[in-house]
Scaffold this motif. Structure first.
Motif, PDB file in Angstrom:
ATOM      1  N   LEU A 461       0.832  -1.206   0.000  1.00 11.76           N
ATOM      2  CA  LEU A 461       0.000   0.000   0.000  1.00 11.76           C
ATOM      3  C   LEU A 461       0.868   1.259   0.000  1.00 11.76           C
ATOM      4  O   LEU A 461       0.534   2.251  -0.655  1.00 11.76           O
ATOM      5  CB  LEU A 461      -0.932   0.001   1.215  1.00 11.76           C
ATOM      6  CG  LEU A 461      -2.002  -1.101   1.246  1.00 11.76           C
ATOM      7  CD1 LEU A 461      -2.850  -0.973   2.514  1.00 11.76           C
ATOM      8  CD2 LEU A 461      -2.883  -1.065   0.016  1.00 11.76           C
ATOM      9  N   ALA A 462       1.979   1.227   0.728  1.00 14.70           N
ATOM     10  CA  ALA A 462       2.873   2.387   0.765  1.00 14.70           C
ATOM     11  C   ALA A 462       3.577   2.595  -0.563  1.00 14.70           C
ATOM     12  O   ALA A 462       3.769   3.731  -1.014  1.00 14.70           O
ATOM     13  CB  ALA A 462       3.901   2.213   1.878  1.00 14.70           C
ATOM     14  N   ASP A 463       3.948   1.497  -1.218  1.00 14.27           N
ATOM     15  CA  ASP A 463       4.771   1.577  -2.428  1.00 14.27           C
ATOM     16  C   ASP A 463       3.950   1.759  -3.692  1.00 14.27           C
ATOM     17  O   ASP A 463       4.383   2.437  -4.628  1.00 14.27           O
ATOM     18  CB  ASP A 463       5.607   0.301  -2.541  1.00 14.27           C
ATOM     19  CG  ASP A 463       6.703   0.405  -3.586  1.00 14.27           C
ATOM     20  OD1 ASP A 463       7.470   1.387  -3.530  1.00 14.27           O
ATOM     21  OD2 ASP A 463       6.790  -0.486  -4.450  1.00 14.27           O
ATOM     22  N   ARG A 464       2.739   1.186  -3.726  1.00 15.65           N
ATOM     23  CA  ARG A 464       1.986   1.139  -4.971  1.00 15.65           C
ATOM     24  C   ARG A 464       0.662   1.899  -4.936  1.00 15.65           C
ATOM     25  O   ARG A 464      -0.073   1.873  -5.917  1.00 15.65           O
ATOM     26  CB  ARG A 464       1.711  -0.330  -5.356  1.00 15.65           C
ATOM     27  CG  ARG A 464       2.948  -1.223  -5.388  1.00 15.65           C
ATOM     28  CD  ARG A 464       3.964  -0.786  -6.425  1.00 15.65           C
ATOM     29  NE  ARG A 464       3.443  -0.870  -7.778  1.00 15.65           N
ATOM     30  CZ  ARG A 464       3.386  -1.970  -8.506  1.00 15.65           C
ATOM     31  NH1 ARG A 464       3.835  -3.113  -8.010  1.00 15.65           N
ATOM     32  NH2 ARG A 464       2.899  -1.942  -9.733  1.00 15.65           N
ATOM     33  N   THR A 465       0.327   2.514  -3.785  1.00 11.88           N
ATOM     34  CA  THR A 465      -0.909   3.296  -3.703  1.00 11.88           C
ATOM     35  C   THR A 465      -0.607   4.588  -2.953  1.00 11.88           C
ATOM     36  O   THR A 465       0.539   4.851  -2.569  1.00 11.88           O
ATOM     37  CB  THR A 465      -2.024   2.534  -2.956  1.00 11.88           C
ATOM     38  OG1 THR A 465      -1.803   2.599  -1.532  1.00 11.88           O
ATOM     39  CG2 THR A 465      -2.102   1.078  -3.385  1.00 11.88           C
ATOM     40  N   TYR A 492       8.827   0.636   7.388  1.00 13.33           N
ATOM     41  CA  TYR A 492       8.450   1.797   8.197  1.00 13.33           C
ATOM     42  C   TYR A 492       9.113   3.059   7.659  1.00 13.33           C
ATOM     43  O   TYR A 492       8.471   4.106   7.475  1.00 13.33           O
ATOM     44  CB  TYR A 492       8.843   1.545   9.646  1.00 13.33           C
ATOM     45  CG  TYR A 492       8.479   2.648  10.609  1.00 13.33           C
ATOM     46  CD1 TYR A 492       7.175   3.130  10.700  1.00 13.33           C
ATOM     47  CD2 TYR A 492       9.446   3.207  11.441  1.00 13.33           C
ATOM     48  CE1 TYR A 492       6.836   4.135  11.593  1.00 13.33           C
ATOM     49  CE2 TYR A 492       9.115   4.211  12.339  1.00 13.33           C
ATOM     50  CZ  TYR A 492       7.817   4.672  12.405  1.00 13.33           C
ATOM     51  OH  TYR A 492       7.487   5.677  13.281  1.00 13.33           O
ATOM     52  N   GLY A 493      10.412   2.952   7.359  1.00 15.92           N
ATOM     53  CA  GLY A 493      11.100   4.115   6.792  1.00 15.92           C
ATOM     54  C   GLY A 493      10.513   4.530   5.456  1.00 15.92           C
ATOM     55  O   GLY A 493      10.360   5.723   5.167  1.00 15.92           O
ATOM     56  N   TRP A 494      10.114   3.542   4.652  1.00 15.42           N
ATOM     57  CA  TRP A 494       9.581   3.854   3.328  1.00 15.42           C
ATOM     58  C   TRP A 494       8.225   4.550   3.431  1.00 15.42           C
ATOM     59  O   TRP A 494       7.949   5.505   2.704  1.00 15.42           O
ATOM     60  CB  TRP A 494       9.480   2.575   2.510  1.00 15.42           C
ATOM     61  CG  TRP A 494       9.202   2.802   1.049  1.00 15.42           C
ATOM     62  CD1 TRP A 494       8.137   2.347   0.331  1.00 15.42           C
ATOM     63  CD2 TRP A 494      10.006   3.541   0.124  1.00 15.42           C
ATOM     64  NE1 TRP A 494       8.217   2.746  -0.974  1.00 15.42           N
ATOM     65  CE2 TRP A 494       9.369   3.480  -1.139  1.00 15.42           C
ATOM     66  CE3 TRP A 494      11.206   4.240   0.239  1.00 15.42           C
ATOM     67  CZ2 TRP A 494       9.882   4.107  -2.267  1.00 15.42           C
ATOM     68  CZ3 TRP A 494      11.722   4.864  -0.887  1.00 15.42           C
ATOM     69  CH2 TRP A 494      11.069   4.800  -2.120  1.00 15.42           C
ATOM     70  N   VAL A 495       7.365   4.088   4.336  1.00 18.14           N
ATOM     71  CA  VAL A 495       6.050   4.729   4.455  1.00 18.14           C
ATOM     72  C   VAL A 495       6.196   6.124   5.056  1.00 18.14           C
ATOM     73  O   VAL A 495       5.457   7.046   4.696  1.00 18.14           O
ATOM     74  CB  VAL A 495       5.060   3.850   5.245  1.00 18.14           C
ATOM     75  CG1 VAL A 495       5.353   3.859   6.740  1.00 18.14           C
ATOM     76  CG2 VAL A 495       3.620   4.317   5.013  1.00 18.14           C
ATOM     77  N   LEU A 496       7.173   6.329   5.947  1.00 16.70           N
ATOM     78  CA  LEU A 496       7.417   7.670   6.479  1.00 16.70           C
ATOM     79  C   LEU A 496       7.821   8.623   5.340  1.00 16.70           C
ATOM     80  O   LEU A 496       7.385   9.776   5.287  1.00 16.70           O
ATOM     81  CB  LEU A 496       8.512   7.636   7.551  1.00 16.70           C
ATOM     82  CG  LEU A 496       8.155   6.970   8.880  1.00 16.70           C
ATOM     83  CD1 LEU A 496       9.378   6.954   9.797  1.00 16.70           C
ATOM     84  CD2 LEU A 496       6.999   7.678   9.575  1.00 16.70           C
ATOM     85  N   TYR A 497       8.657   8.130   4.447  1.00 16.46           N
ATOM     86  CA  TYR A 497       9.061   8.931   3.283  1.00 16.46           C
ATOM     87  C   TYR A 497       7.859   9.274   2.422  1.00 16.46           C
ATOM     88  O   TYR A 497       7.690  10.414   1.974  1.00 16.46           O
ATOM     89  CB  TYR A 497      10.103   8.151   2.483  1.00 16.46           C
ATOM     90  CG  TYR A 497      10.384   8.693   1.107  1.00 16.46           C
ATOM     91  CD1 TYR A 497      10.909   9.972   0.922  1.00 16.46           C
ATOM     92  CD2 TYR A 497      10.129   7.918  -0.025  1.00 16.46           C
ATOM     93  CE1 TYR A 497      11.172  10.460  -0.356  1.00 16.46           C
ATOM     94  CE2 TYR A 497      10.399   8.394  -1.299  1.00 16.46           C
ATOM     95  CZ  TYR A 497      10.919   9.673  -1.459  1.00 16.46           C
ATOM     96  OH  TYR A 497      11.176  10.146  -2.719  1.00 16.46           O
ATOM     97  N   ARG A 498       6.978   8.315   2.225  1.00 13.80           N
ATOM     98  CA  ARG A 498       5.820   8.529   1.357  1.00 13.80           C
ATOM     99  C   ARG A 498       4.829   9.528   1.956  1.00 13.80           C
ATOM    100  O   ARG A 498       4.111  10.201   1.210  1.00 13.80           O
ATOM    101  CB  ARG A 498       5.116   7.195   1.097  1.00 13.80           C
ATOM    102  CG  ARG A 498       5.995   6.166   0.401  1.00 13.80           C
ATOM    103  CD  ARG A 498       6.187   6.449  -1.057  1.00 13.80           C
ATOM    104  NE  ARG A 498       5.080   5.893  -1.846  1.00 13.80           N
ATOM    105  CZ  ARG A 498       4.948   6.061  -3.141  1.00 13.80           C
ATOM    106  NH1 ARG A 498       5.855   6.765  -3.812  1.00 13.80           N
ATOM    107  NH2 ARG A 498       3.933   5.540  -3.808  1.00 13.80           N
ATOM    108  N   ILE A 499       4.801   9.650   3.289  1.00 10.98           N
ATOM    109  CA  ILE A 499       3.882  10.621   3.898  1.00 10.98           C
ATOM    110  C   ILE A 499       4.571  11.950   4.177  1.00 10.98           C
ATOM    111  O   ILE A 499       3.992  12.833   4.811  1.00 10.98           O
ATOM    112  CB  ILE A 499       3.231  10.070   5.189  1.00 10.98           C
ATOM    113  CG1 ILE A 499       4.279   9.762   6.255  1.00 10.98           C
ATOM    114  CG2 ILE A 499       2.374   8.851   4.889  1.00 10.98           C
ATOM    115  CD1 ILE A 499       3.674   9.232   7.562  1.00 10.98           C
TER     116      ILE A 499
END
Length: 564
Positions: A461-465, A492-499
């Motif tokens: 969900l973080a990477d593709r939406t 966790y680090g990746w979703v923080l970047y995405r937000i």
């Protein structure tokens, strides 16, 4: 973290706010505490905490657990509240819970580690150092392990961890006669990219443990991290003969050669000393990774000639060697000659791959169908036969056939996590994110605490939406269970970047890369650094990712996105 090993369904199932399994989990926790809290004063808060935890709402969970701990005067609940608050990065709440934990009689290395973690979070290096020293003094056998964990996962950033580690070395608190402790702290110094400190530790270890070959391995690791690969190889060659009588040392030397991507040397090292089926298998796998077909052919001929009547495991290995060497007819003969037992089930599955390579597709699929319908075959092999069939249909670009194989597998094994996970990966690979999500959710309906599925769905969900909040809650649930799992830290680090929490994302991704040298993590960190304007450093991590895995999907996407 990137998906691996799990797959999904055709239509998304609704996710219930509270599943039966969540209720069962909460009920079991409540029942366990009821005897300690006969008035039931803590039960409402405990139930709220369980539900919040299952929903990935760590802040609410920590508050509810602390309230329950206060109501019941329960040391175990206070410890749990402290742990959840630390993972949630609610430091003030964690400090309150820690105070209650200590007041109720909490003691030991766990509470000392929690204190040191909070000191690091506050930026109080002096207090953290004092607490880590006390931790190692109070428990010389296990305290250093806790201190290592605190520095690896509890610090605000790698630079802070490096400062405190250097002070620990200066203070002489690392157990003087414990080689494993010194090697572990030396390894941490390397991962923190502190060459001078690592050199000091190596010198200290050499002085304390003269003649110990494992000290040479630490030096090899240091040289390798410094890019001095030729010197690292020379040192490995100087101690490899000692491995003939020490299987553990042999494995450690092989590990260093693997880190140098010298798979032929790995196989040669493993060839020293007594050989068994496991050793032969490992040698074969590393030679295959090195694509060293001449040496692999010699191993194949050696095994074939030295066994007039090879046992089932040897026949299976010979089949696998022949398959890799593209001697498909020979491979098929070996596989078909494996008698009953577990090797037989693996051989039957591998036979289908070989038949497919021989373009005898009808026979390959007929063989898999026979396994699927064979009641005398174990459930694992029958389940895997559906997954293998789906994979082969995918290789044929037969999407309908691939979908059918998964559907039949799930009809035979309803809600089987392995099949669902495999199908979810297939959907994701085909960019059908809705169906990938549906299968991950089917796993979580049956197994709400399935950490791999929580992390995989959260990452997807973080990477593709753009459903970042939902992704964060799923990853938080996984983090609550395994806060020091490098794959989850990466997610966790990746979703923080995405937000948009870029600074925090950089910290977490650096921490993940400290825990595990991984192409995907390096690619993620490179992208975050590039977007932060740190382009030279970003290029360093992209290159690191390329060396580890040049075909990594996340690396390819990042380079394409950034026009590199």
């Amino acid at each position: 973290m990137a998906l691996s090993g799990w797959l999904g369904s055709a239509a998304a199932e609704p996710s219930t706010p509270v599943s039966a399994a969540v209720l069962a989990s909460a009920k079991s926790t409540i029942q366990a505490r009821a005897a300690k809290d006969p008035t039931g004063a803590s039960l409402e808060s405990l139930l709220s905490g369980e539900f919040a935890l299952q929903s990935g709402k760590l802040n609410e969970a920590a508050e509810a657990y602390l309230k329950a701990a206060r109501a019941a005067n329960d040391v175990g609940l206070a410890e749990r509240a402290t742990g959840i608050a630390i993972v949630a990065k609610q430091d003030a709440l964690a400090a309150d819970a820690l105070g209650l934990w200590r007041k109720l009689g909490g003691k030991g290395s766990s509470i000392g580690a929690a204190e040191a973690t909070l000191s690091l979070r506050r930026g109080d290096d002096r207090a953290a150092l004092r607490q880590l020293n006390a931790l190692m003094e109070s428990d010389p056998e296990a305290g250093w392990r806790q201190a290592l964990i605190v520095l690896t996962s509890g610090s605000k950033d790698p630079k802070q961890a490096a400062r405190v580690l250097e002070k620990l070395v200066d203070g002489g608190k690392i157990p003087s006669g414990n080689l494993m402790a010194w090697v572990a702290f030396g390894g941490l110094s390397q991962r923190l990219d502190q060459p001078k400190l690592t050199e000091r530790i190596v010198a200290e270890v050499v002085d304390r443990f003269p003649g110990e070959p494992r000290v040479a391995l630490l030096r090899v690791s240091q040289l390798r991290e410094s890019g001095k690969n030729d010197e690292a190889r020379q040192m490995l060659q100087s101690i490899v003969a000692l491995a003939d009588r020490d299987s553990n040392l042999r494995a450690l030397i092989a590990e260093q050669y693997e880190a140098l991507n010298d798979f032929q040397a790995v196989a040669a090292t493993l060839a020293r000393g007594p050989q068994d089926e496991q050793t032969y298998s490992l040698r074969a796998s590393y030679l295959a990774r090195a694509e060293d077909k001449p040496t692999l052919t010699k191993l194949y001929d050696e095994l074939r000639e030295n066994a007039a009547k090879p046992d089932p495991s040897r026949r299976l290995l010979l089949g696998q060697l022949a398959e890799f060497l593209e001697r498909y007819e020979e491979a098929l003969a070996w596989y078909q000659g494996v008698p009953a037992g577990q090797p037989r089930s693996i051989a039957r599955l591998r036979s289908s791959n070989v038949l497919h390579k021989l373009k005898r597709n009808d026979e390959a699929y007929a063989n898999l169908r026979s396994i699927q319908s064979d009641a005398s075959t174990g459930d694992d092999a029958r389940r895997d036969a559906y997954i293998v069939e789906a994979n082969l249909r995918g290789e044929d670009k037969n999407d309908a056939g691939e979908n059918d194989a998964f559907a039949r597998g799930l009809a035979a094994f309803p809600d089987e996590p392995e099949i669902l996970y495999a199908r979810a990966l297939s959907w994701e690979r085909r960019d059908d994110i809705a169906r990938a999500e549906a299968d991950f959710r089917r796993i979580l309906v049956a197994e709400p605490d399935n950490i791999a599925a929580l992390n995989a769905l959260g990452y997807t969900l973080a990477d593709r939406t753009t459903r970042y909040q939902e992704a964060l809650e799923l990853i938080e649930r996984a983090r609550a269970a395994e806060p020091d799992n490098y794959a989850i830290v990466d997610s966790y680090g990746w979703v923080l970047y995405r937000i948009g929490r870029v600074s925090e994302a950089e910290t977490e991704l650096r921490r993940a890369l400290t825990m595990q040298k991984d192409a995907e993590i390096a690619a993620h960190l490179g992208e975050v650094l590039w977007q932060s304007g740190k382009k030279d450093e970003a290029r360093k991590y992209f290159e690191q990712a390329r060396k580890i895995d040049p075909d990594n999907r996340s690396l390819s996407r990042a380079l394409k996105k950034l026009g590199l």
